[in-house]
Design a protein around this motif. Structure first.
Motif, PDB file in Angstrom:
ATOM      1  N   ARG A 120       0.830  -1.210   0.000  1.00  0.00           N
ATOM      2  CA  ARG A 120       0.000   0.000   0.000  1.00  0.00           C
ATOM      3  C   ARG A 120       0.861   1.255   0.000  1.00  0.00           C
ATOM      4  O   ARG A 120       0.558   2.237  -0.700  1.00  0.00           O
ATOM      5  N   ILE A 121       1.959   1.251   0.754  1.00  0.00           N
ATOM      6  CA  ILE A 121       2.856   2.406   0.777  1.00  0.00           C
ATOM      7  C   ILE A 121       3.455   2.635  -0.605  1.00  0.00           C
ATOM      8  O   ILE A 121       3.523   3.774  -1.095  1.00  0.00           O
ATOM      9  N   ALA A 122       3.896   1.548  -1.251  1.00  0.00           N
ATOM     10  CA  ALA A 122       4.492   1.669  -2.585  1.00  0.00           C
ATOM     11  C   ALA A 122       3.481   2.213  -3.583  1.00  0.00           C
ATOM     12  O   ALA A 122       3.803   3.109  -4.385  1.00  0.00           O
ATOM     13  N   GLU A 123       2.259   1.688  -3.558  1.00  0.00           N
ATOM     14  CA  GLU A 123       1.238   2.145  -4.494  1.00  0.00           C
ATOM     15  C   GLU A 123       0.842   3.589  -4.218  1.00  0.00           C
ATOM     16  O   GLU A 123       0.585   4.362  -5.153  1.00  0.00           O
ATOM     17  N   SER A 124       0.799   3.970  -2.939  1.00  0.00           N
ATOM     18  CA  SER A 124       0.453   5.350  -2.595  1.00  0.00           C
ATOM     19  C   SER A 124       1.546   6.311  -3.044  1.00  0.00           C
ATOM     20  O   SER A 124       1.257   7.408  -3.540  1.00  0.00           O
ATOM     21  N   ALA A 125       2.800   5.908  -2.859  1.00  0.00           N
ATOM     22  CA  ALA A 125       3.906   6.753  -3.307  1.00  0.00           C
ATOM     23  C   ALA A 125       3.867   6.922  -4.828  1.00  0.00           C
ATOM     24  O   ALA A 125       4.129   8.011  -5.352  1.00  0.00           O
ATOM     25  N   ALA A 126       3.529   5.846  -5.531  1.00  0.00           N
ATOM     26  CA  ALA A 126       3.405   5.933  -6.990  1.00  0.00           C
ATOM     27  C   ALA A 126       2.271   6.871  -7.377  1.00  0.00           C
ATOM     28  O   ALA A 126       2.395   7.659  -8.323  1.00  0.00           O
ATOM     29  N   GLN A 127       1.157   6.800  -6.655  1.00  0.00           N
ATOM     30  CA  GLN A 127       0.032   7.691  -6.913  1.00  0.00           C
ATOM     31  C   GLN A 127       0.416   9.150  -6.689  1.00  0.00           C
ATOM     32  O   GLN A 127      -0.066  10.058  -7.377  1.00  0.00           O
ATOM     33  N   LEU A 128       1.316   9.357  -5.741  1.00  0.00           N
ATOM     34  CA  LEU A 128       1.757  10.712  -5.412  1.00  0.00           C
ATOM     35  C   LEU A 128       2.709  11.258  -6.473  1.00  0.00           C
ATOM     36  O   LEU A 128       2.623  12.425  -6.870  1.00  0.00           O
ATOM     37  N   VAL A 129       3.611  10.400  -6.947  1.00  0.00           N
ATOM     38  CA  VAL A 129       4.670  10.842  -7.858  1.00  0.00           C
ATOM     39  C   VAL A 129       4.247  10.772  -9.320  1.00  0.00           C
ATOM     40  O   VAL A 129       4.605  11.649 -10.122  1.00  0.00           O
ATOM     41  N   GLY A 130       3.478   9.744  -9.695  1.00  0.00           N
ATOM     42  CA  GLY A 130       3.181   9.463 -11.084  1.00  0.00           C
ATOM     43  C   GLY A 130       2.587  10.621 -11.870  1.00  0.00           C
ATOM     44  O   GLY A 130       3.117  10.996 -12.937  1.00  0.00           O
ATOM     45  N   PRO A 131       1.486  11.235 -11.400  1.00  0.00           N
ATOM     46  CA  PRO A 131       0.895  12.331 -12.171  1.00  0.00           C
ATOM     47  C   PRO A 131       1.840  13.509 -12.376  1.00  0.00           C
ATOM     48  O   PRO A 131       1.844  14.134 -13.447  1.00  0.00           O
ATOM     49  N   ALA A 132       2.650  13.810 -11.341  1.00  0.00           N
ATOM     50  CA  ALA A 132       3.588  14.924 -11.474  1.00  0.00           C
ATOM     51  C   ALA A 132       4.647  14.615 -12.530  1.00  0.00           C
ATOM     52  O   ALA A 132       4.991  15.470 -13.360  1.00  0.00           O
ATOM     53  N   VAL A 133       5.192  13.395 -12.514  1.00  0.00           N
ATOM     54  CA  VAL A 133       6.187  12.995 -13.510  1.00  0.00           C
ATOM     55  C   VAL A 133       5.573  13.018 -14.905  1.00  0.00           C
ATOM     56  O   VAL A 133       6.192  13.485 -15.875  1.00  0.00           O
ATOM     57  N   ALA A 134       4.340  12.527 -15.010  1.00  0.00           N
ATOM     58  CA  ALA A 134       3.664  12.524 -16.309  1.00  0.00           C
ATOM     59  C   ALA A 134       3.467  13.934 -16.827  1.00  0.00           C
ATOM     60  O   ALA A 134       3.650  14.211 -18.027  1.00  0.00           O
ATOM     61  N   GLY A 135       3.088  14.853 -15.945  1.00  0.00           N
ATOM     62  CA  GLY A 135       2.908  16.244 -16.361  1.00  0.00           C
ATOM     63  C   GLY A 135       4.194  16.857 -16.897  1.00  0.00           C
ATOM     64  O   GLY A 135       4.186  17.578 -17.896  1.00  0.00           O
ATOM     65  N   LEU A 136       5.323  16.566 -16.233  1.00  0.00           N
ATOM     66  CA  LEU A 136       6.607  17.085 -16.702  1.00  0.00           C
ATOM     67  C   LEU A 136       6.981  16.496 -18.064  1.00  0.00           C
ATOM     68  O   LEU A 136       7.462  17.203 -18.954  1.00  0.00           O
ATOM     69  N   LEU A 137       6.762  15.182 -18.222  1.00  0.00           N
ATOM     70  CA  LEU A 137       7.101  14.540 -19.493  1.00  0.00           C
ATOM     71  C   LEU A 137       6.222  15.060 -20.635  1.00  0.00           C
ATOM     72  O   LEU A 137       6.697  15.239 -21.758  1.00  0.00           O
ATOM     73  N   VAL A 138       4.956  15.302 -20.348  1.00  0.00           N
ATOM     74  CA  VAL A 138       4.070  15.851 -21.373  1.00  0.00           C
ATOM     75  C   VAL A 138       4.530  17.246 -21.772  1.00  0.00           C
ATOM     76  O   VAL A 138       4.537  17.609 -22.953  1.00  0.00           O
ATOM     77  N   ALA A 139       4.950  18.040 -20.779  1.00  0.00           N
ATOM     78  CA  ALA A 139       5.356  19.416 -21.056  1.00  0.00           C
ATOM     79  C   ALA A 139       6.671  19.485 -21.828  1.00  0.00           C
ATOM     80  O   ALA A 139       6.819  20.301 -22.744  1.00  0.00           O
ATOM     81  N   PHE A 140       7.627  18.636 -21.464  1.00  0.00           N
ATOM     82  CA  PHE A 140       8.962  18.740 -22.058  1.00  0.00           C
ATOM     83  C   PHE A 140       9.207  17.719 -23.168  1.00  0.00           C
ATOM     84  O   PHE A 140      10.184  17.831 -23.901  1.00  0.00           O
ATOM     85  N   ALA A 141       8.339  16.714 -23.286  1.00  0.00           N
ATOM     86  CA  ALA A 141       8.500  15.723 -24.354  1.00  0.00           C
ATOM     87  C   ALA A 141       7.198  15.634 -25.132  1.00  0.00           C
ATOM     88  O   ALA A 141       6.893  16.494 -25.951  1.00  0.00           O
ATOM     89  N   SER A 142       6.401  14.597 -24.870  1.00  0.00           N
ATOM     90  CA  SER A 142       5.125  14.432 -25.567  1.00  0.00           C
ATOM     91  C   SER A 142       4.286  13.403 -24.834  1.00  0.00           C
ATOM     92  O   SER A 142       4.805  12.601 -24.042  1.00  0.00           O
ATOM     93  N   PRO A 143       2.953  13.398 -25.067  1.00  0.00           N
ATOM     94  CA  PRO A 143       2.116  12.355 -24.456  1.00  0.00           C
ATOM     95  C   PRO A 143       2.556  10.948 -24.866  1.00  0.00           C
ATOM     96  O   PRO A 143       2.483  10.007 -24.060  1.00  0.00           O
ATOM     97  N   GLY A 144       3.021  10.790 -26.099  1.00  0.00           N
ATOM     98  CA  GLY A 144       3.479   9.478 -26.535  1.00  0.00           C
ATOM     99  C   GLY A 144       4.627   8.952 -25.706  1.00  0.00           C
ATOM    100  O   GLY A 144       4.720   7.746 -25.437  1.00  0.00           O
ATOM    101  N   SER A 145       5.529   9.840 -25.276  1.00  0.00           N
ATOM    102  CA  SER A 145       6.658   9.402 -24.459  1.00  0.00           C
ATOM    103  C   SER A 145       6.193   8.882 -23.103  1.00  0.00           C
ATOM    104  O   SER A 145       6.748   7.919 -22.577  1.00  0.00           O
TER     105      SER A 145
END
Length: 448
Positions: free
Chosen positions: A179-204
């Motif tokens: 549960r801790i691992a999944e919660s940490a992923a939930q916390l980090v994942g959207p932020a990382v995705a937002g950065l990748l979308v901004a600086f790379a692309s949704p496909g990446s």
């Protein structure tokens, strides 16, 4: 109803079994003797570490994909309705097929099916990434790939329940760690995705999501998973009639436990009246009045709270786990209540953190109860009914949130959700079979 040839724990007591029948229904417990620690680790071992990494990495990809999908579809001229349709295709396939996935997992074994499901999702997410990389984005194709991915997830998910007690003697501790691992992923994942979308692309981002399933599949491939009792007997009876018989048997086992179906019935109300409206309306209200950064902060606070709840579940070992979990669930009213009352961003973030901790603690108590109270050879099917019942009403709550907010106002709907969350926790405690259920494993310290 008492299951054929087995014992049943209810609020009234336990029917005991002996001999081969008892061995058939037993979930592996702690071994006694000098070699016990080496033979059955409490939590951490090579195999549990592989499973832990598999769940954490795959969950990270799962939290990144919706951000990329939404951004990519909007960039290619589609609207919010198309985004919802693409997400609903995957969620609908999962919810509709997960019960059948439980039967398949009990019949053919979990490890191979989970690896196969990861490989299927690796292919589907890679294909979606290719669509966005090439600029040939077709909503129909995206939805079809989402359906296939959701079907693979429906085959994968039931095996999670039976894997944990086969890898760790301390089932609650293992669930807390996951549960801790999944919660940490939930916390980090959207932020990382937002950065990748901004600086790379949704496909990446979608390519990274596909890669997480490859990592998960490799971890599961390296995993040495002890066989479940009765696996050979189940695999020896193929055919539609046998499949139907397994499905019926799982339903009978589900209905035979008052605490189990009682919780699921109440959880349907929770999904319709609490969680379903809370997710979209909190986003709408916070973004409208305080901006997207404030919503990001509130969402991060919710994720941080779920990590705290997982840590508490590692430390606290209540004798009556569902009672303790239901008490913790009372705290969830802080989240919709703070937003519905129009409090400031710090108060809303604090409410989200407290709510996340309570919800996460309940989740560990519930998962551990199911995994330790249910016979091993029907656990995947029971978990599938659990997941299907828990998720089936969430889309209903989300669909009703908009019209209800239009009539009553979003703030009032959120306040009603806060009150309902308290009623739900009280209802759980009002069921004797729920509040009196005693854990069957051996806690290191009893606090409740």
């Amino acid at each position: 109803m008492i299951p054929r040839g087995g014992g049943l724990r209810t609020g009234r007591g336990v029917r005991r079994m002996t001999g081969t029948r008892a061995r058939r229904y037993a979930i592996p417990r702690a071994r006694r003797g000098p070699g016990a620690a080496a033979a059955a680790p409490d939590v951490w071992s090579r195999d549990f570490a592989l499973f832990f990494v598999s769940r954490a990495v795959a969950r990270l990809g799962d939290t990144m994909a919706p951000v990329a999908l939404a951004a990519g579809l909007l960039q290619h001229g589609y609207g919010a309705g198309a985004v919802g349709l693409a997400m609903a295709a995957k969620a609908g396939a999962f919810a509709g097929l997960v019960v059948f996935g439980g039967v398949v997992a009990d019949r053919f074994g979990t490890r191979r099916l989970m690896i196969g499901a990861d490989l299927v999702r690796l292919v589907t997410q890679a294909l979606v990434a290719v669509l966005f990389f090439t600029g040939r984005v077709d909503l129909g194709q995206v939805c079809v790939l989402g359906v296939v991915s959701g079907a693979a997830a429906a085959v994968f998910q039931p095996g999670v329940a039976s894997t944990v007690p086969r890898l760790a003697r301390d089932v609650q501790g293992a669930n807390g760690a996951v549960r801790i691992a999944e919660s940490a992923a939930q916390l980090v994942g959207p932020a990382v995705a937002g950065l990748l979308v901004a600086f790379a692309s949704p496909g990446s981002v979608l390519a990274v999501d596909a890669a997480t399933y490859a990592v998960s599949a490799v971890c599961l491939l390296l995993l040495r998973l002890p066989p479940l009792p009765g696996a050979a007997a189940r695999a020896a009876g193929p055919g539609v009639r046998a499949f139907r018989s397994d499905l019926v048997e799982g339903w009978r086992e589900f209905r035979a436990r008052n605490w189990l179906w009682g919780v699921i019935a109440i959880w349907c109300v929770y999904m319709i009246a609490v969680w379903g409206p809370t997710v979209p309306l909190v986003a709408t209200e916070v973004v409208r009045h305080h901006g997207p950064r404030a919503y990001g902060l509130v969402n991060s606070a919710l994720g941080a709270g779920t990590v705290v709840g997982g840590l508490l579940a590692l430390r606290l070992r209540p004798r009556r786990m569902l009672r303790a979990g239901a008490i913790a669930l009372f705290t969830f009213f802080c989240f919709p209540g703070a937003v519905g009352a129009g409090l400031g961003v710090p108060a809303m973030a604090a409410g989200a953190a407290v709510a996340g901790a309570g919800l996460s603690f309940w989740g560990v108590m519930w998962a551990t109860s199911v995994q330790t109270q249910v016979p091993a050879d029907v656990l995947n099917r029971i978990h599938a009914y659990d997941v299907a019942g828990s998720l089936a009403m969430m889309p209903v709550g989300q669909a009703l949130a908009g019209p209800a907010a239009g009539v009553l106002g979003a703030g009032h709907v959120l306040l009603a959700s806060a009150v309902t969350s308290v009623v739900v926790a009280a209802a759980l405690l009002a069921i004797p079979a729920v509040r009196a259920l005693v854990r069957t494993d051996a806690p290191s310290a009893e606090v409740v």
